[in-house]
Design a protein around this motif. Structure first.
Motif, PDB file in Angstrom:
ATOM      1  N   ILE A  26       0.850  -1.190   0.000  1.00  7.61           N
ATOM      2  CA  ILE A  26       0.000   0.000   0.000  1.00  7.61           C
ATOM      3  C   ILE A  26       0.883   1.236   0.000  1.00  7.61           C
ATOM      4  CG2 ILE A  26      -1.946  -1.060   1.219  1.00  7.61           C
ATOM      5  CD1 ILE A  26      -0.931   0.607   3.692  1.00  7.61           C
ATOM      6  N   GLN A  27       0.328   2.317  -0.543  1.00  2.19           N
ATOM      7  CA  GLN A  27       1.042   3.592  -0.508  1.00  2.19           C
ATOM      8  C   GLN A  27       0.006   4.698  -0.392  1.00  2.19           C
ATOM      9  OE1 GLN A  27       3.357   4.504  -3.989  1.00  2.19           O
ATOM     10  NE2 GLN A  27       4.398   6.190  -2.979  1.00  2.19           N
ATOM     11  N   LEU A  28       0.162   5.526   0.624  1.00  3.96           N
ATOM     12  CA  LEU A  28      -0.706   6.682   0.808  1.00  3.96           C
ATOM     13  C   LEU A  28      -0.122   7.819  -0.006  1.00  3.96           C
ATOM     14  CD1 LEU A  28      -3.157   7.945   2.233  1.00  3.96           C
ATOM     15  CD2 LEU A  28      -1.597   8.649   4.038  1.00  3.96           C
ATOM     16  N   ILE A  29      -0.918   8.380  -0.902  1.00  8.09           N
ATOM     17  CA  ILE A  29      -0.451   9.456  -1.777  1.00  8.09           C
ATOM     18  C   ILE A  29      -1.225  10.725  -1.447  1.00  8.09           C
ATOM     19  CG2 ILE A  29      -0.203  10.205  -4.168  1.00  8.09           C
ATOM     20  CD1 ILE A  29      -0.031   7.179  -4.871  1.00  8.09           C
ATOM     21  N   GLN A  30      -0.478  11.774  -1.124  1.00  8.82           N
ATOM     22  CA  GLN A  30      -1.096  13.053  -0.811  1.00  8.82           C
ATOM     23  C   GLN A  30      -0.636  14.075  -1.847  1.00  8.82           C
ATOM     24  OE1 GLN A  30       0.382  13.278   3.259  1.00  8.82           O
ATOM     25  NE2 GLN A  30      -1.707  12.923   3.987  1.00  8.82           N
ATOM     26  N   PRO A  31      -1.434  14.263  -2.875  1.00 10.23           N
ATOM     27  CA  PRO A  31      -1.034  15.237  -3.894  1.00 10.23           C
ATOM     28  C   PRO A  31      -1.057  16.656  -3.321  1.00 10.23           C
ATOM     29  CG  PRO A  31      -3.262  14.460  -4.303  1.00 10.23           C
ATOM     30  CD  PRO A  31      -2.739  13.674  -3.143  1.00 10.23           C
ATOM     31  N   GLY A  32      -0.335  17.541  -3.962  1.00 13.09           N
ATOM     32  CA  GLY A  32      -0.295  18.926  -3.498  1.00 13.09           C
ATOM     33  C   GLY A  32      -1.655  19.582  -3.561  1.00 13.09           C
ATOM     34  N   LYS A  33      -2.476  19.126  -4.476  1.00 18.10           N
ATOM     35  CA  LYS A  33      -3.805  19.688  -4.652  1.00 18.10           C
ATOM     36  C   LYS A  33      -4.808  18.535  -4.663  1.00 18.10           C
ATOM     37  CE  LYS A  33      -5.675  23.283  -7.572  1.00 18.10           C
ATOM     38  NZ  LYS A  33      -5.498  23.989  -8.826  1.00 18.10           N
ATOM     39  N   GLY A  34      -5.907  18.689  -3.983  1.00 24.41           N
ATOM     40  CA  GLY A  34      -6.921  17.648  -3.979  1.00 24.41           C
ATOM     41  C   GLY A  34      -6.815  16.731  -2.777  1.00 24.41           C
ATOM     42  N   ASN A  35      -7.657  15.702  -2.782  1.00 28.04           N
ATOM     43  CA  ASN A  35      -7.740  14.780  -1.652  1.00 28.04           C
ATOM     44  C   ASN A  35      -6.680  13.690  -1.738  1.00 28.04           C
ATOM     45  OD1 ASN A  35      -9.954  16.129  -0.629  1.00 28.04           O
ATOM     46  ND2 ASN A  35     -11.408  14.878  -1.810  1.00 28.04           N
ATOM     47  N   ALA A  36      -6.317  13.162  -0.575  1.00 28.72           N
ATOM     48  CA  ALA A  36      -5.368  12.051  -0.519  1.00 28.72           C
ATOM     49  C   ALA A  36      -6.057  10.779  -1.014  1.00 28.72           C
ATOM     50  CB  ALA A  36      -4.887  11.860   0.915  1.00 28.72           C
ATOM     51  N   PHE A  37      -5.265   9.857  -1.536  1.00 28.49           N
ATOM     52  CA  PHE A  37      -5.798   8.562  -1.937  1.00 28.49           C
ATOM     53  C   PHE A  37      -4.786   7.482  -1.618  1.00 28.49           C
ATOM     54  CE2 PHE A  37      -3.793  10.471  -5.624  1.00 28.49           C
ATOM     55  CZ  PHE A  37      -3.029   9.449  -6.166  1.00 28.49           C
ATOM     56  N   ILE A  38      -5.257   6.246  -1.670  1.00 29.24           N
ATOM     57  CA  ILE A  38      -4.388   5.120  -1.340  1.00 29.24           C
ATOM     58  C   ILE A  38      -4.237   4.234  -2.567  1.00 29.24           C
ATOM     59  CG2 ILE A  38      -6.249   3.720  -0.389  1.00 29.24           C
ATOM     60  CD1 ILE A  38      -4.212   2.841   1.771  1.00 29.24           C
ATOM     61  N   ALA A  39      -2.982   3.943  -2.924  1.00 30.98           N
ATOM     62  CA  ALA A  39      -2.686   3.043  -4.036  1.00 30.98           C
ATOM     63  C   ALA A  39      -2.398   1.671  -3.434  1.00 30.98           C
ATOM     64  CB  ALA A  39      -1.486   3.541  -4.828  1.00 30.98           C
ATOM     65  N   VAL A  40      -3.117   0.660  -3.921  1.00 34.04           N
ATOM     66  CA  VAL A  40      -3.021  -0.682  -3.354  1.00 34.04           C
ATOM     67  C   VAL A  40      -2.592  -1.668  -4.436  1.00 34.04           C
ATOM     68  CG1 VAL A  40      -4.300  -2.517  -2.180  1.00 34.04           C
ATOM     69  CG2 VAL A  40      -4.860  -0.126  -1.721  1.00 34.04           C
ATOM     70  N   GLU A  41      -1.524  -2.414  -4.152  1.00 32.50           N
ATOM     71  CA  GLU A  41      -1.121  -3.500  -5.045  1.00 32.50           C
ATOM     72  C   GLU A  41      -1.715  -4.779  -4.463  1.00 32.50           C
ATOM     73  OE1 GLU A  41       2.994  -5.692  -5.698  1.00 32.50           O
ATOM     74  OE2 GLU A  41       3.023  -3.684  -6.607  1.00 32.50           O
ATOM     75  N   MET A  42      -2.465  -5.523  -5.299  1.00 31.54           N
ATOM     76  CA  MET A  42      -3.171  -6.703  -4.825  1.00 31.54           C
ATOM     77  C   MET A  42      -2.891  -7.896  -5.741  1.00 31.54           C
ATOM     78  SD  MET A  42      -6.923  -5.012  -4.079  1.00 31.54           S
ATOM     79  CE  MET A  42      -7.320  -4.719  -5.783  1.00 31.54           C
ATOM     80  N   ARG A  43      -3.053  -9.097  -5.164  1.00 38.00           N
ATOM     81  CA  ARG A  43      -2.888 -10.329  -5.913  1.00 38.00           C
ATOM     82  C   ARG A  43      -4.170 -11.141  -5.786  1.00 38.00           C
ATOM     83  NH1 ARG A  43      -2.128 -15.130  -4.349  1.00 38.00           N
ATOM     84  NH2 ARG A  43      -1.740 -14.479  -2.225  1.00 38.00           N
ATOM     85  N   ASP A  44      -4.694 -11.612  -6.940  1.00 33.82           N
ATOM     86  CA  ASP A  44      -5.894 -12.441  -6.953  1.00 33.82           C
ATOM     87  C   ASP A  44      -5.576 -13.752  -6.237  1.00 33.82           C
ATOM     88  OD1 ASP A  44      -8.022 -14.174  -7.558  1.00 33.82           O
ATOM     89  OD2 ASP A  44      -8.378 -13.201  -9.485  1.00 33.82           O
ATOM     90  N   VAL A  45      -6.378 -14.085  -5.225  1.00 35.52           N
ATOM     91  CA  VAL A  45      -6.144 -15.283  -4.426  1.00 35.52           C
ATOM     92  C   VAL A  45      -6.224 -16.541  -5.289  1.00 35.52           C
ATOM     93  CG1 VAL A  45      -7.075 -16.674  -2.528  1.00 35.52           C
ATOM     94  CG2 VAL A  45      -6.911 -14.195  -2.293  1.00 35.52           C
ATOM     95  N   GLU A  46      -7.158 -16.585  -6.240  1.00 35.50           N
ATOM     96  CA  GLU A  46      -7.348 -17.772  -7.078  1.00 35.50           C
ATOM     97  C   GLU A  46      -6.274 -17.923  -8.141  1.00 35.50           C
ATOM     98  OE1 GLU A  46      -9.766 -20.268  -6.928  1.00 35.50           O
ATOM     99  OE2 GLU A  46     -10.122 -19.351  -4.977  1.00 35.50           O
ATOM    100  N   THR A  47      -6.041 -16.877  -8.926  1.00 37.50           N
ATOM    101  CA  THR A  47      -5.182 -16.997 -10.106  1.00 37.50           C
ATOM    102  C   THR A  47      -3.759 -16.477  -9.897  1.00 37.50           C
ATOM    103  OG1 THR A  47      -5.818 -14.827 -10.968  1.00 37.50           O
ATOM    104  CG2 THR A  47      -7.188 -16.709 -11.613  1.00 37.50           C
ATOM    105  N   GLY A  48      -3.548 -15.659  -8.883  1.00 32.35           N
ATOM    106  CA  GLY A  48      -2.225 -15.084  -8.655  1.00 32.35           C
ATOM    107  C   GLY A  48      -1.964 -13.833  -9.472  1.00 32.35           C
ATOM    108  N   THR A  49      -2.949 -13.401 -10.275  1.00 27.90           N
ATOM    109  CA  THR A  49      -2.808 -12.203 -11.095  1.00 27.90           C
ATOM    110  C   THR A  49      -2.698 -10.975 -10.199  1.00 27.90           C
ATOM    111  OG1 THR A  49      -4.239 -13.251 -12.721  1.00 27.90           O
ATOM    112  CG2 THR A  49      -3.853 -10.896 -12.976  1.00 27.90           C
ATOM    113  N   LYS A  50      -1.774 -10.083 -10.557  1.00 26.90           N
ATOM    114  CA  LYS A  50      -1.604  -8.862  -9.765  1.00 26.90           C
ATOM    115  C   LYS A  50      -2.325  -7.699 -10.437  1.00 26.90           C
ATOM    116  CE  LYS A  50       2.761  -9.831  -7.516  1.00 26.90           C
ATOM    117  NZ  LYS A  50       4.126  -9.405  -7.304  1.00 26.90           N
ATOM    118  N   THR A  51      -2.771  -6.762  -9.611  1.00 25.75           N
ATOM    119  CA  THR A  51      -3.391  -5.545 -10.117  1.00 25.75           C
ATOM    120  C   THR A  51      -3.126  -4.413  -9.132  1.00 25.75           C
ATOM    121  OG1 THR A  51      -5.423  -4.574 -10.997  1.00 25.75           O
ATOM    122  CG2 THR A  51      -5.650  -5.881  -9.014  1.00 25.75           C
ATOM    123  N   ASN A  52      -3.295  -3.203  -9.614  1.00 29.38           N
ATOM    124  CA  ASN A  52      -3.186  -2.022  -8.769  1.00 29.38           C
ATOM    125  C   ASN A  52      -4.529  -1.308  -8.783  1.00 29.38           C
ATOM    126  OD1 ASN A  52      -0.377  -2.181  -8.081  1.00 29.38           O
ATOM    127  ND2 ASN A  52       0.056  -1.636 -10.195  1.00 29.38           N
TER     128      ASN A  52
END
Length: 188
Positions: A26-52
């Motif tokens: 996980i990574q908390l991103i706080q841009p200079g302008k606008g609201n903060a958001f969280i970037a999450v790297e995840m792996r599919d439990v069944e297939t092992g495929t990764k996504t963000n």
């Protein structure tokens, strides 16, 4: 159970778009302008495929109930990392991508907890800290102040860590497994 996106942690398992995803980073991103958001790297439990995926910190996500079992790490081979359930003595393995970067900290006989969903192992949780030996450390630069400067060092597991100038090769140190940071010199 619904949780706020800003409480997501590595090792959590989320329900997203009809699939079960194990959070690896996980990574908390706080841009200079606008609201903060969280970037999450995840792996599919069944297939092992990764996504963000990105969520605003106020968004809610579905966290799955995960059962934790106490295990002992045994060894690593081509099939992945092998563990033994301490209660039933059953042995099972997790593929390398399920363990992720945490695999570098695993040591033979280490006590860990493994998260399972419906009896299927999905991720491993390490102790907060581990003791490792520094195998390579840069020389101290004259004039550096001891309190504020750190130098790069390489641990026995191949990971790089920033260490205080007084730590030399051969010294055993305590390392935080969450962020690979130096905690203290090992006093054992």
């Amino acid at each position: 159970m619904k949780i706020q996106a800003n409480t997501i942690r590595p090792g959590n398992v989320l329900e997203h778009q009809g699939k079960q995803w194990a959070v690896t980073k996980i990574q908390l991103i706080q841009p200079g302008k606008g609201n903060a958001f969280i970037a999450v790297e995840m792996r599919d439990v069944e297939t092992g495929t990764k996504t963000n995926e990105r969520w605003r910190t106020a968004d809610s996500v579905e966290k799955l109930d995960v059962r934790q079992i106490d295990c002992t790490y045994l060894f690593k081979d081509d099939a992945g990392f092998h563990f033994m359930d301490k209660e039933t003595f059953d042995q099972f393995n997790l593929p390398e991508d399920a363990v992720g970067e945490k695999g570098a900290f695993l040591q033979d006989g280490m006590d860990v907890t493994v998260d399972t969903i419906e009896g299927k192992p999905v991720s491993v949780n390490l102790p907060q800290t581990v003791v490792l030996e520094v195998v390579e450390a840069d020389a101290v630069v004259k004039g550096q102040t001891q309190s504020s400067s750190y130098k790069p060092g390489i641990l026995e597991n191949g990971l790089k860590v920033m260490i205080p100038p007084f730590i030399e090769a051969g010294t055993r140190i305590v390392v935080n497994t969450e962020d690979t940071s130096y905690v203290e010199r090992y006093k054992g």
